[in-house]
Scaffold this active site. Sequence first.
Site, PDB file in Angstrom:
ATOM      1  CG  HIS A 313     -29.636   4.566 117.753  1.00 51.13           C
ATOM      2  ND1 HIS A 313     -30.913   4.981 118.064  1.00 51.13           N
ATOM      3  CD2 HIS A 313     -29.695   3.217 117.623  1.00 51.13           C
ATOM      4  CE1 HIS A 313     -31.708   3.914 118.140  1.00 51.13           C
ATOM      5  NE2 HIS A 313     -30.992   2.846 117.871  1.00 51.13           N
ATOM      6  CG  ASP A 371     -26.848  -2.330 115.189  1.00 52.96           C
ATOM      7  OD1 ASP A 371     -27.464  -3.328 115.594  1.00 52.96           O
ATOM      8  OD2 ASP A 371     -27.396  -1.268 114.900  1.00 52.96           O
TER       9      ASP A 371
END
Length: 434
Positions: A313, A371
């Site tokens: 991320h 995700d």
Amino acid sequence: MELSDKKATLSFSDGSPSVEFPVHKGTVGPDVIDIRKLYGQTGMFTYDPGFMATAACESGITYIDGDKGQLMYRGYPIDQLAQKCDFMDVCYLILNGELPNADQKQEFDSLVTNHTMVQEQMQHFLRGFRPDAHPMAILTGLVGALSAFYHDSTDITNPHHRHVSAIRLIAKLPTLVAMAYKYSLGQPFIYPKNDLSYTGNFLRMMFATPCEDYKVNEVVERALDRIFILHADHEQNASTSTVRLCGSSGTNPFAAIAAGVACLWGPAHGGANEACLNMLEELQANGGIDKVGEFMEKVKDKNSGVRLMGFGHRVYKNYDPRAKLMQETCKEVLEALGLENDPLFKLAMELERIALEDPYFVERKLYPNVDFYSGIVQRAIGIPTSLFTAIFALARTVGWIAQWNEMLSDPDYKIGRPRQLYVGPTQRDVPAQR
């Protein structure tokens, strides 16, 4: 904004006079150097591609500490909110700054529920799209079109108008997303029902038909509600910054949120979970679980061009706190739906295992992100991959509208106008003879 006792001094190697700037403190997180007078005092700008070290606003909504893996909405840790609250609680919190009491919750839930229908003519607008259009293309158009149907709440100087717009957007996004899905299938649109929860209503609008109603599975409902909570806001990310920048021109809230939807569509942002599932399906088609080790070796090779989607991320340099919660939810959903042995899910779990054990991924802090798990959960529920980003937009709408409203209430608010470092030709004349 609290002024610090510290000052920041900018000195120059060519002997130019030093310049002093004030430093401001937040309640938590890094201090900021106030450089608003930099250009006036020095004739120079700062250069920060991607805004990696630039605070463009002050905000009291969301706080992230990427090194600690911490996310808070209005000071409440995300794990507590996801475990003890529903999405409507979190919407109220993000909009108003405090969690609702029982009466406030009942009133807010009722207000949102009674705004879930959309103007009937929106269906005609929707039918102008090709049936195979991407849902995000449709959603961008539908959200922008809301301003044509609800122009009675577009006066951004009126706090009541802003509140009405916020409620309308939060309430109508599930209806619009479900309409886009039904249109792609060639099925009739399903109207909302006021006796269902926000998330239960969305599931029914997605999966019911006029000939067969949909019974909401409590495990599935809670899982999707948690996905909404985890995606409700995330500080000044690309789409939120887009909403603020678009809204800073004074445009109406529906146009500003439509800009956020368009930004979210990118595969590096909201499209990441769609890209992650596409990666898993491609890997499954090319040998499945037997090829996972080979695939991960290619990921390590910078020259292979193979990317591992759903891991790592931009902000979190520790385990994404949302991913931990989604991991638990993922296992609950797969178990409840009897999908633990589904080949694609077994493949995903093997990818997760390797990434959490292999020193290459651990040292680079390439942990599974939200995700990765949310895509798996949505696929298990029966939501098509192409709709993942639209559902992300549905959840993020409350954060966008709260950030937009906060910006308009800020006395320092100005139209956004980034500057540049010009590297093109210097002035030149057009030749006399051409």
